[in-house]
Design an enzyme around this catalytic site. Structure first.
Site, PDB file in Angstrom:
ATOM      1  N   TYR A  24       8.191  -0.441  -0.716  1.00 25.51           N
ATOM      2  CA  TYR A  24       7.523   0.223   0.407  1.00 25.51           C
ATOM      3  C   TYR A  24       6.098   0.608   0.035  1.00 25.51           C
ATOM      4  O   TYR A  24       5.138   0.266   0.744  1.00 25.51           O
ATOM      5  CB  TYR A  24       8.325   1.458   0.821  1.00 25.51           C
ATOM      6  CG  TYR A  24       7.671   2.298   1.892  1.00 25.51           C
ATOM      7  CD1 TYR A  24       7.666   1.887   3.219  1.00 25.51           C
ATOM      8  CD2 TYR A  24       7.063   3.517   1.579  1.00 25.51           C
ATOM      9  CE1 TYR A  24       7.069   2.658   4.205  1.00 25.51           C
ATOM     10  CE2 TYR A  24       6.467   4.287   2.555  1.00 25.51           C
ATOM     11  CZ  TYR A  24       6.472   3.858   3.870  1.00 25.51           C
ATOM     12  OH  TYR A  24       5.870   4.623   4.839  1.00 25.51           O
ATOM     13  N   LYS A  77       2.269  -0.869   1.107  1.00 24.32           N
ATOM     14  CA  LYS A  77       1.239   0.015   1.636  1.00 24.32           C
ATOM     15  C   LYS A  77      -0.077  -0.162   0.873  1.00 24.32           C
ATOM     16  O   LYS A  77      -1.163  -0.201   1.465  1.00 24.32           O
ATOM     17  CB  LYS A  77       1.708   1.471   1.564  1.00 24.32           C
ATOM     18  CG  LYS A  77       2.813   1.838   2.541  1.00 24.32           C
ATOM     19  CD  LYS A  77       2.334   1.784   3.984  1.00 24.32           C
ATOM     20  CE  LYS A  77       3.374   2.314   4.952  1.00 24.32           C
ATOM     21  NZ  LYS A  77       2.940   2.210   6.368  1.00 24.32           N
TER      22      LYS A  77
END
Length: 337
Positions: A147, A151
């Site tokens: 994740y 990003k």
């Protein structure tokens, strides 16, 4: 920036999007909400009749849908994602498709469509586990998960694209963990979880407790996102900004939640955790450069949640839509550990 009228919000029916879309309408913007509606189609019902709002059901991985949503837009606020580490870990291939590949497509289409401003919502989790007293934007990013790695990669893509294209302003915002009530409620975020446990069970279970979790009221992140459309381009182009307010340990948050209930009504139980993530972010830069200051406290969020729970706003506590991992599993994404 002048001239921003029509705004595309990806993930407009998500936890933050469901509060952001009405806020944008309130200040006079036209809004396009693009969302898969995995978590329901009704969260924008309160504003669905507004002629300035276009609600599209679609996937940011679909180029045709992205082009349709982008048409005529002056700005994009990008929220759509497989959100948070546990959800992203369920299917890393899907996470990369949605959280990285599709966002690059979105940025490219924004440039082609003549979009003036692209506000990318990143995450403070990009910093990883840090020992610094003040985690500032100039520190090296140390992402720990798929994740946060996605990003980081998207931030770089937005930054490089904004450098390469005159007139295209790219901004990366790194919010702390959001808390508080939303029409698309999440009960799997720190402050929200602890308040729910206190209200339902009279017991708050704290896993670990010493790890710091920066949090911010949902009304404040929404205000920052709305304001970001007007920040001076020469100040914010290509920049990253932390958006936080209060950096507390999980135990401190639990004590704060307990204090909002009657004496003796809520107990706290501490247990071990295998989640080492701990970070405490500085929001000095966003205050200094663009003057943004949060106006709500974590205690405000707890009180908002308790008021909503007291009023019966949550009808079925077991509805998987309140819990991202559970709901994704119910949709056939990934397998439990």
């Amino acid at each position: 920036m002048s001239g921003i009228q029509r705004v595309l919000v990806t993930g407009g029916a998500g936890y933050v999007g469901a509060v952001l879309v009405p806020a944008l309408l309130d200040v006079g913007h036209e809004v396009v909400s693009l969302d898969t509606h995995w978590y329901g189609k009704d969260v924008l019902d309160a504003v669905a009749g507004d002629e300035r709002l276009e609600i599209l059901e679609g996937d940011i991985r679909d180029p045709e849908m992205v082009r349709k949503a982008m048409a005529g837009c002056d700005a994009v606020i990008h929220l759509a994602a497989i959100s948070n580490d546990p959800s992203a870990d369920l299917d890393e291939v899907l996470t990369k498709e949605v959280n990285l590949d599709a966002v690059k497509l979105l940025v490219d289409e924004a440039v082609s469509a003549g979009v003036k401003r692209f506000v990318n919502i990143s995450s403070s989790s990009v910093y990883g586990v840090r020992e610094e007293q003040d985690v500032t934007e100039d520190l090296e990013l140390l992402p720990l998960t798929i994740y946060s790695r996605c990003k980081c990669d998207v931030e770089e893509y937005v930054r490089e694209t904004s450098k390469a294209h005159s007139g295209f302003v790219g901004i990366n915002l790194r919010p702390a963990t959001v808390c508080g009530w939303s029409p698309r409620m999440r009960l799997d975020l720190t402050v929200n979880i602890l308040t729910m446990h206190a209200w339902r069970n009279g017991v708050i279970t704290v896993f670990g407790g010493a790890q710091k979790r920066p949090n911010i009221h949902i009304a404040d992140v929404v205000e920052a996102y709305v304001q970001s459309l007007g920040w001076p381009a020469e100040v914010v182009d290509g920049e990253a900004f932390n958006i936080g307010y209060e950096n507390h340990t999980v135990m401190e948050i639990a004590e704060m939640v307990r204090s909002e209930f009657a004496d003796g009504e809520v107990d706290i139980i501490v247990t071990d955790t295998n989640d080492p993530r701990s970070y405490h972010i500085s929001s000095e830069k966003i205050s200094r450069l663009v003057g943004f200051e949060p106006g709500h406290t974590l205690r405000d969020a707890v009180r908002d949640l308790k008021r909503a729970f007291d009023s019966g706003s949550v009808q079925d506590w077991d509805d998987t839509r309140y819990y991202n991992v559970k709901h994704m599993l119910s949709l056939g994404v990934g397998e439990p550990d």
